[in-house]
Design a protein around this motif. Structure first.
Motif, short mmCIF file in Angstrom:
data_model
loop_
_atom_site.label_atom_id
_atom_site.label_comp_id
_atom_site.label_asym_id
_atom_site.label_seq_id
_atom_site.Cartn_x
_atom_site.Cartn_y
_atom_site.Cartn_z
N PRO A 63 26.83 10.80 2.35
CA PRO A 63 26.11 10.05 1.25
C PRO A 63 25.98 8.54 1.10
O PRO A 63 26.78 8.04 1.65
N PRO A 64 24.91 8.11 0.67
CA PRO A 64 24.87 6.58 0.78
C PRO A 64 25.86 5.84 0.11
O PRO A 64 26.06 4.87 0.25
N TRP A 65 26.46 6.43 -1.01
CA TRP A 65 27.42 5.97 -1.71
C TRP A 65 28.61 5.66 -0.92
O TRP A 65 29.46 4.65 -0.81
N ALA A 66 28.79 6.55 0.06
CA ALA A 66 29.95 6.57 0.77
C ALA A 66 29.82 5.64 1.96
O ALA A 66 30.98 4.94 2.24
N LEU A 67 28.83 5.52 2.55
CA LEU A 67 28.64 4.50 3.60
C LEU A 67 28.44 3.13 3.09
O LEU A 67 28.88 2.08 3.67
N LEU A 68 27.87 3.10 1.77
CA LEU A 68 27.95 1.72 1.18
C LEU A 68 29.38 1.21 0.84
O LEU A 68 29.56 -0.02 1.31
N ALA A 69 30.27 2.30 0.54
CA ALA A 69 31.68 1.89 0.34
C ALA A 69 32.31 1.56 1.73
O ALA A 69 33.15 0.48 1.76
N ILE A 70 32.01 2.38 2.58
CA ILE A 70 32.49 1.89 3.91
C ILE A 70 32.32 0.40 4.38
O ILE A 70 33.06 -0.22 5.01
N ALA A 124 27.47 -5.11 -0.42
CA ALA A 124 27.30 -3.76 -1.56
C ALA A 124 26.15 -4.11 -2.13
O ALA A 124 25.35 -3.23 -2.23
N ALA A 125 26.00 -5.12 -2.72
CA ALA A 125 24.67 -5.47 -3.64
C ALA A 125 23.57 -5.19 -2.72
O ALA A 125 22.26 -4.59 -3.27
N TRP A 143 19.16 1.03 -1.01
CA TRP A 143 19.08 2.38 -1.55
C TRP A 143 18.15 2.56 -2.80
O TRP A 143 17.46 3.47 -2.95
N ASN A 144 17.92 1.62 -3.69
CA ASN A 144 17.35 1.73 -4.73
C ASN A 144 15.43 1.47 -4.40
O ASN A 144 14.85 2.29 -5.09
N LEU A 145 15.41 0.94 -3.37
CA LEU A 145 14.12 0.77 -2.90
C LEU A 145 13.51 1.82 -2.18
O LEU A 145 12.15 1.95 -1.85
N GLY A 146 14.36 2.84 -1.90
CA GLY A 146 13.93 4.30 -1.29
C GLY A 146 13.97 3.95 0.22
O GLY A 146 13.35 4.50 1.04
N LEU A 147 14.67 2.91 0.72
CA LEU A 147 14.50 2.69 2.33
C LEU A 147 15.88 2.78 3.00
O LEU A 147 15.99 2.32 4.21
N TRP A 148 16.76 4.01 2.36
CA TRP A 148 17.99 3.95 2.76
C TRP A 148 17.89 4.77 4.25
O TRP A 148 18.58 4.46 5.31
#
Length: 276
Positions: free
Chosen positions: A49-56, A74-75, A81-86
């Motif tokens: 999940p994006p949040w998991a990879l972001l945390a890693i 992280a920011a 992620w917010n821009l839809g480019l994940w």
């Protein structure tokens, strides 16, 4: 008096045609293996999940560098992620990782050999000068006859384009090892391999890491340009925005590229500083 022109373009086209026909089995095998590696790594990163990879990524930045870098990474990733480019960012990261690994595996032995052999050093340096002055777009041309349109051609062009810094810095790092330490190793009866792996390479590692850092940055720039030959990722978002005259979308993808480049750059720099 008309001087006949040298048919250099014809010779190059003939050579590429001969190579692609004679070594088609090898290029197809390389293409299949590379495509499998791209798909496997991309699917693995997409599975998280994006949040998991972001945390890693934030935790890695925290441990390797500082809390400041972790917060910034992280920011930045949250903005992507917010821009839809994940998903395009993951595709770009996959290409950069694979191209960098291949380039480093090929470049470091060449750099070591050039550092230890003056004759090879004299041969390899003009070749590296030629490679680094060649426009980036030219590297896309021979990739297409060998591997066609797509991510494999992007990997091929990226590896060739990003190798020179790793070779140069590896050679430079080994050649900068103080002569006194080499003489001390000789005095203790060290073999050539012992000197290389226990003295020269450990002392030159910060310089080698600087070369790897430059390789990563060049790989990222070429992966973005390789969208012109069908590479997926943020580069394709920029290329699509150019074709459809959507400057806003292009700037969003460009900002995502900058964020990814800054995170990778600071991480590799922190590894180099820690080693030093």
């Amino acid at each position: 008096m008309d001087i006949p022109s040298i048919p250099l373009g014809y010779w190059i086209e003939s050579s590429l045609t001969w190579l692609t026909s004679e070594y088609s089995l090898i290029t197809r095998a390389i293409s299949r293996v590379t495509q499998t590696g791209i798909g496997g790594l991309n699917d693995g990163l997409m599975w998280l999940p994006p949040w998991a990879l972001l945390a890693i990524i934030a935790l890695l930045c925290w441990k390797a560098a500082s809390p400041r870098l972790a917060i910034g990474a992280a920011a930045g990733m949250a903005l992507i992620w917010n821009l839809g480019l994940w998903d395009p960012m993951i595709e770009t990261l996959t290409l950069v990782v694979i191209a960098t690994l291949v380039a480093v595996v090929m470049a470091i032995p060449v750099g070591i050999a050039a550092a230890l052999s003056q004759r090879l050093y004299r041969v390899i340096m003009p070749i590296l000068d030629f490679m680094q002055t060649m426009p980036a777009f030219v590297y896309l041309i021979p990739a297409i006859p060998f591997f066609g349109i797509g991510s494999v051609s992007a990997i091929f062009a990226t590896v060739i384009f990003s190798m020179p810094p790793a070779i140069r810095f590896t050679t430079l790092g080994i050649r900068q090892v103080p002569v006194e330490l080499i003489e001390a190793a000789d005095a203790y009866g060290a073999t050539r391999s012992q000197k290389l792996f226990k003295v020269q390479l450990p002392l030159s590692l910060p310089t080698v890491m600087a070369g790897i850092n430059q390789t990563i940055m060049l790989a990222l720039s070429m992966v973005v340009i390789a969208a012109m030959i069908g590479a997926d990722g943020l580069g394709s978002e920029v290329w699509r925005a150019i074709q459809r005259l959507r400057p806003g979308d292009g700037f969003e993808a460009g900002i995502a590229v900058v964020i990814l480049a800054m995170v990778l750059d600071r991480l590799t720099q922190s590894f180099s500083k820690a080693r030093r």
